[in-house]
Design a protein around this motif. Structure first.
Motif, PDB file in Angstrom:
ATOM      1  N   VAL A  17       1.248  12.450  13.726  1.00  0.00           N
ATOM      2  CA  VAL A  17       2.567  12.920  14.187  1.00  0.00           C
ATOM      3  C   VAL A  17       3.398  11.745  14.698  1.00  0.00           C
ATOM      4  N   GLU A  18       3.220  10.577  14.052  1.00  0.00           N
ATOM      5  CA  GLU A  18       4.032   9.410  14.388  1.00  0.00           C
ATOM      6  C   GLU A  18       5.509   9.774  14.182  1.00  0.00           C
ATOM      7  N   PRO A  19       6.423   9.140  14.932  1.00  0.00           N
ATOM      8  CA  PRO A  19       7.856   9.421  14.747  1.00  0.00           C
ATOM      9  C   PRO A  19       8.291   9.284  13.285  1.00  0.00           C
ATOM     10  N   VAL A  72      -8.397   4.998   0.637  1.00  0.00           N
ATOM     11  CA  VAL A  72      -7.445   6.087   0.378  1.00  0.00           C
ATOM     12  C   VAL A  72      -8.178   7.430   0.259  1.00  0.00           C
ATOM     13  N   ASP A  73      -9.405   7.486   0.791  1.00  0.00           N
ATOM     14  CA  ASP A  73     -10.201   8.709   0.640  1.00  0.00           C
ATOM     15  C   ASP A  73      -9.499   9.951   1.200  1.00  0.00           C
ATOM     16  N   LEU A  74      -8.768   9.804   2.309  1.00  0.00           N
ATOM     17  CA  LEU A  74      -8.115  10.980   2.904  1.00  0.00           C
ATOM     18  C   LEU A  74      -6.960  11.461   2.018  1.00  0.00           C
ATOM     19  N   THR A 112      -8.337   0.520  17.974  1.00  0.00           N
ATOM     20  CA  THR A 112      -9.143   1.623  17.421  1.00  0.00           C
ATOM     21  C   THR A 112      -8.670   2.055  16.034  1.00  0.00           C
ATOM     22  N   VAL A 113      -7.568   1.476  15.532  1.00  0.00           N
ATOM     23  CA  VAL A 113      -7.026   1.974  14.257  1.00  0.00           C
ATOM     24  C   VAL A 113      -7.395   1.061  13.079  1.00  0.00           C
ATOM     25  N   PHE A 114      -7.126  -0.241  13.203  1.00  0.00           N
ATOM     26  CA  PHE A 114      -7.434  -1.182  12.112  1.00  0.00           C
ATOM     27  C   PHE A 114      -8.382  -2.266  12.624  1.00  0.00           C
ATOM     28  N   ARG A 145       0.795  -1.214   0.000  1.00  0.00           N
ATOM     29  CA  ARG A 145       0.000   0.000   0.000  1.00  0.00           C
ATOM     30  C   ARG A 145       0.839   1.280   0.000  1.00  0.00           C
ATOM     31  N   ALA A 146       2.004   1.239   0.670  1.00  0.00           N
ATOM     32  CA  ALA A 146       2.803   2.463   0.782  1.00  0.00           C
ATOM     33  C   ALA A 146       3.246   2.985  -0.591  1.00  0.00           C
ATOM     34  N   SER A 147       3.214   2.135  -1.632  1.00  0.00           N
ATOM     35  CA  SER A 147       3.589   2.604  -2.973  1.00  0.00           C
ATOM     36  C   SER A 147       2.639   3.695  -3.458  1.00  0.00           C
TER      37      SER A 147
HETATM   38  C1  UD1 Z   1       0.840   3.280   8.467  1.00  0.00           C
HETATM   39  C2  UD1 Z   1       1.876   2.210   8.725  1.00  0.00           C
HETATM   40  C3  UD1 Z   1       1.247   1.006   9.391  1.00  0.00           C
HETATM   41  C4  UD1 Z   1       0.550   1.455  10.678  1.00  0.00           C
HETATM   42  C5  UD1 Z   1      -0.417   2.594  10.398  1.00  0.00           C
HETATM   43  C6  UD1 Z   1      -1.035   3.182  11.663  1.00  0.00           C
HETATM   44  C7  UD1 Z   1       3.407   2.575   6.887  1.00  0.00           C
HETATM   45  C8  UD1 Z   1       3.987   2.075   5.624  1.00  0.00           C
HETATM   46  N1  UD1 Z   1       2.450   1.821   7.440  1.00  0.00           N
HETATM   47  O1  UD1 Z   1      -0.141   2.705   7.592  1.00  0.00           O
HETATM   48  O2  UD1 Z   1       2.274   0.081   9.692  1.00  0.00           O
HETATM   49  O3  UD1 Z   1      -0.184   0.374  11.217  1.00  0.00           O
HETATM   50  O4  UD1 Z   1       0.264   3.659   9.713  1.00  0.00           O
HETATM   51  O5  UD1 Z   1      -0.048   3.611  12.539  1.00  0.00           O
HETATM   52  O6  UD1 Z   1       3.823   3.600   7.412  1.00  0.00           O
HETATM   53  N2  UD1 Z   1      -7.781   5.491   6.542  1.00  0.00           N
HETATM   54  C9  UD1 Z   1      -8.900   5.945   5.890  1.00  0.00           C
HETATM   55  N3  UD1 Z   1      -8.728   6.659   4.732  1.00  0.00           N
HETATM   56  C10 UD1 Z   1      -7.496   6.968   4.229  1.00  0.00           C
HETATM   57  C11 UD1 Z   1      -6.348   6.511   4.918  1.00  0.00           C
HETATM   58  C12 UD1 Z   1      -6.528   5.773   6.074  1.00  0.00           C
HETATM   59  O7  UD1 Z   1     -10.031   5.686   6.312  1.00  0.00           O
HETATM   60  O8  UD1 Z   1      -7.413   7.627   3.180  1.00  0.00           O
HETATM   61  C13 UD1 Z   1      -7.943   4.687   7.775  1.00  0.00           C
HETATM   62  C14 UD1 Z   1      -7.387   3.274   7.614  1.00  0.00           C
HETATM   63  O9  UD1 Z   1      -8.313   2.406   7.017  1.00  0.00           O
HETATM   64  C15 UD1 Z   1      -7.098   2.898   9.064  1.00  0.00           C
HETATM   65  C16 UD1 Z   1      -6.675   4.241   9.669  1.00  0.00           C
HETATM   66  O10 UD1 Z   1      -7.169   5.247   8.805  1.00  0.00           O
HETATM   67  O11 UD1 Z   1      -8.256   2.446   9.691  1.00  0.00           O
HETATM   68  C17 UD1 Z   1      -5.186   4.380   9.829  1.00  0.00           C
HETATM   69  O12 UD1 Z   1      -4.552   4.287   8.584  1.00  0.00           O
HETATM   70  P1  UD1 Z   1      -3.215   5.081   8.252  1.00  0.00           P
HETATM   71  O13 UD1 Z   1      -2.790   5.861   9.461  1.00  0.00           O
HETATM   72  O14 UD1 Z   1      -3.395   5.786   6.979  1.00  0.00           O
HETATM   73  O15 UD1 Z   1      -2.209   3.888   8.063  1.00  0.00           O
HETATM   74  P2  UD1 Z   1      -1.206   3.636   6.861  1.00  0.00           P
HETATM   75  O16 UD1 Z   1      -0.550   4.916   6.476  1.00  0.00           O
HETATM   76  O17 UD1 Z   1      -1.858   2.806   5.827  1.00  0.00           O
END
Ligand code: UD1
Length: 415
Positions: free
Chosen positions: A187-189, A123-125, A323-325, A92-94
Motif C-alpha cells: 500500500v505504498e503511496p 518475480v515469483d509473486l 528488511t526489504v532488499f 525491472r519495472a518493464s
Molecule cells: C519497488 C520500487 C523500488 C522499491 C521497492 C520497495 C518501483 C519501480 N520500484 O520495487 O524502488 O525499493 O518497490 O519499496 O516501484 N520479491 C519477491 N518476489 C517477487 C517480487 C518481489 O521475492 O515476485 C521481493 C524482492 O526481491 C524484494 C522484496 O520482495 O526483496 C520487495 O520487492 P518489491 O516490493 O516487489 O519491489 P519492486 O516492485 O521491485
C-alpha cells in the motif's frame, strides 16, 4: 562519461521543487496498455527510467507523445505481445507490461528481469498472481511466456507485500472476469496513486488495510497528475540535514513522508510542515538513531542509503536494519572511502558518527546508493569526484542543478 565534482562542507539552505514520483510514473505509463483510448499523465519526471518505459510501450505498439512533464499515450494500431529484452533487462519495472498484455491480447512474452545490484529480486509473486487468475505460465532461462484465453478473478495472498507484484495484479485484475482479491498487498503511496489512475479510467477498486479488491471493468482514457516523489523529497531534505543547513521541499505530500520525517525528528532535526512544503533544519547537527526499513507505512528502503550517509556525521552510534532488499549496502564502500565508520553484519549497518568526512573519488553503484554518495560528498571537507552518473540520473532529475540552487558547489564535468 560525465562526473560530478563536489566541493563539500557548505550548508545547504533554501527551497527546492520536487518532481512527480518516478515509481508512480512507471506503472501509470504501463496502465495505458489496459485501454485503446488515450491517457494523459502530468508531472512526469524527465528521467532515464521513464524514457525506458516509454520506449518499451512504443515498441509494443503504443504511440507516445511527450511534452515537457506531460505524456500522452495512445493507440492507433495493433499491439505486439513480445516485449523488448533491451528494456526489461535495463529496468525491472518493464516486467509490469506482462499482465496487461495477457489481459488484452491473450498472450505475452516478456524477458526475465534477473537480479540487480540491490538484491536477487525474483518475480515469483508476479507469476503466482497471474497463475491464480488462470494464466498458463512457462518460464525459460531468458523469458516468461504467459497465455490465457480468459483471465478470471481470484483471491491471491502474497507472502510479502511486493510493490511490483501488487501493481501487476491490480492492473491485470481490471481485465479479469469477476473480482480479484489481493491479500497482503503493498500500500505504498505509489500503489495508491496507480489505484487513483485506474479508478479515473473506470476501474472499481476497494482498499481495506492490506486487502485490495478489483472488479472487472471496461477501462477508458483519462488524465492524471502523479504524486510528488517522496524519495527525491527525502533525499533533498537530507542534503540540508547532512550539511547542517535547512532545506524546504516544495509542493510535496507530507503524509507520504511521515515515516521518514519521524526518523529525522529522532535525529534531532527540526521539521516544519506548511501546507505542501516541508522544511528540515539541523543547524546544530544530529544524533544517531536506529532505523528499520519495512514496507509502507514503515521506513522506506529507498531512503535507507541516503539516511545512512547523513548518519555518518551524527553524534553517537546508529543502526540501520534493512528488511526489504538484502543488497542495499552498496553505498558502504564509497562512504568508507570518505572516512565513514561503518560495520555491516548481515542486514544491519552499524554507523559510528565521525566529526568530519573527507572528499574522495567514488562511483555510484545504483540510484539510491549514488544519491547517498552525493550527500556524503556534500557533507565532506574537500572535493569529491563522483562517477556512474547514469545510475543517479535513473532516479533524479536535475539533481546537480537543484543542489547548486541550495548553495552546493557542484559541477558536472566531462571525465
Ligand atoms: C519497488 C520500487 C523500488 C522499491 C521497492 C520497495 C518501483 C519501480 N520500484 O520495487 O524502488 O525499493 O518497490 O519499496 O516501484 N520479491 C519477491 N518476489 C517477487 C517480487 C518481489 O521475492 O515476485 C521481493 C524482492 O526481491 C524484494 C522484496 O520482495 O526483496 C520487495 O520487492 P518489491 O516490493 O516487489 O519491489 P519492486 O516492485 O521491485
Amino acid at each position: 562519461m560525465d562526473v560530478l565534482i563536489v566541493e563539500g562542507g557548505r550548508r545547504l539552505v533554501g527551497r527546492v521543487r520536487v518532481e512527480g514520483a518516478k515509481n508512480a510514473a512507471l506503472p501509470a505509463c504501463v496502465a495505458s496498455l489496459l485501454t485503446d483510448e488515450s491517457i494523459l499523465v502530468h508531472r512526469v519526471p524527465q528521467l532515464r527510467d521513464v524514457s525506458t518505459i516509454l520506449f518499451t510501450l512504443g515498441a509494443l505498439g503504443k504511440r507516445v507523445v511527450r511534452n515537457g512533464g506531460s505524456v500522452v499515450i495512445s493507440e492507433d494500431g495493433p499491439l505486439t505481445a513480445e516485449a523488448s529484452p533491451y528494456s526489461v533487462r535495463k529496468m525491472r519495472a518493464s516486467f509490469l507490461v506482462l499482465g496487461p498484455l495477457v489481459g488484452r491480447l491473450g498472450r505475452a512474452v516478456v524477458p526475465l528481469p534477473g537480479g540487480c545490484s540491490i538484491g536477487a529480486r525474483p518475480v515469483d509473486l508476479h507469476l503466482q498472481g497471474l497463475r491464480a487468475l488462470g494464466a498458463h505460465v512457462e518460464e525459460s532461462a531468458a523469458a516468461v511466456t504467459v497465455s490465457a484465453d480468459r483471465l478470471r478473478g481470484a483471491r491471491v495472498e502474497f507472502s510479502f507485500p511486493s510493490v511490483g507484484a501488487t501493481e501487476q495484479l491490480l492492473m491485470t485484475g481490471t481485465l479479469a472476469a469477476g473480482v480479484t482479491e489481493i491479500v497482503n498487498a503493498a500500500v505504498e503511496p505509489e500503489v495508491l496513486d496507480l489505484i487513483e489512475l485506474l479508478r479515473a479510467m473506470g476501474a472499481e477498486i476497494e482498499v481495506e488495510g492490506r486487502t485490495i479488491r478489483v472488479t472487472e471493468a471496461k477501462l477508458h482514457g483519462t488524465e492524471h497528475t502523479l504524486i510528488p516523489d517522496r524519495i527525491e523529497a527525502g533525499t533533498l531534505l537530507l542534503a540540508g540535514v547532512a550539511t547542517r543547513g535547512a532545506v524546504t521541499a516544495v509542493d510535496v505530500r507530507p503524509d507520504h513522508l511521515e515515516p521518514f520525517l519521524a526518523a529525522l525528528r529522532g535525529m534531532g532535526v527540526e521539521i516544519t510542515v506548511a501546507g505542501g512544503d516541508v522544511t528540515a533544519s539541523a543547524p546544530g547537527g544530529t544524533r544517531g538513531i536506529d532505523i528499520k526499513t519495512a514496507p509502507h507505512p514503515g521506513f522506506p528502503t529507498d531512503l535507507h542509503p541516503q539516511t545512512a550517509a547523513a548518519l555518518c556525521g551524527a553524534v553517537g552510534t546508529s543502526r540501520v536494519i534493512e528488511t526489504v532488499f538484502e543488497g542495499r549496502f552498496t553505498y558502504v564502500e564509497g562512504m568508507r572511502a570518505m572516512g565513514a565508520q561503518m560495520a555491516i553484519d548481515g542486514r544491519t549497518a552499524t554507523i559510528t558518527g565521525v566529526s568530519a568526512l573527507r572528499g574522495a573519488a567514488v562511483e555510484a553503484p545504483d540510484i539510491r546508493a549514488g544519491a547517498a554518495l552525493v550527500l556524503g560528498a556534500l557533507a565532506a571537507q574537500g572535493s569529491s569526484v563522483l562517477s556512474g552518473l547514469d545510475q543517479i540520473e535513473r532516479g533524479y532529475e536535475g539533481l546537480a542543478d537543484k543542489l547548486g540552487s541550495l548553495g552546493a558547489q557542484i559541477e558536472r564535468r566531462e571525465a
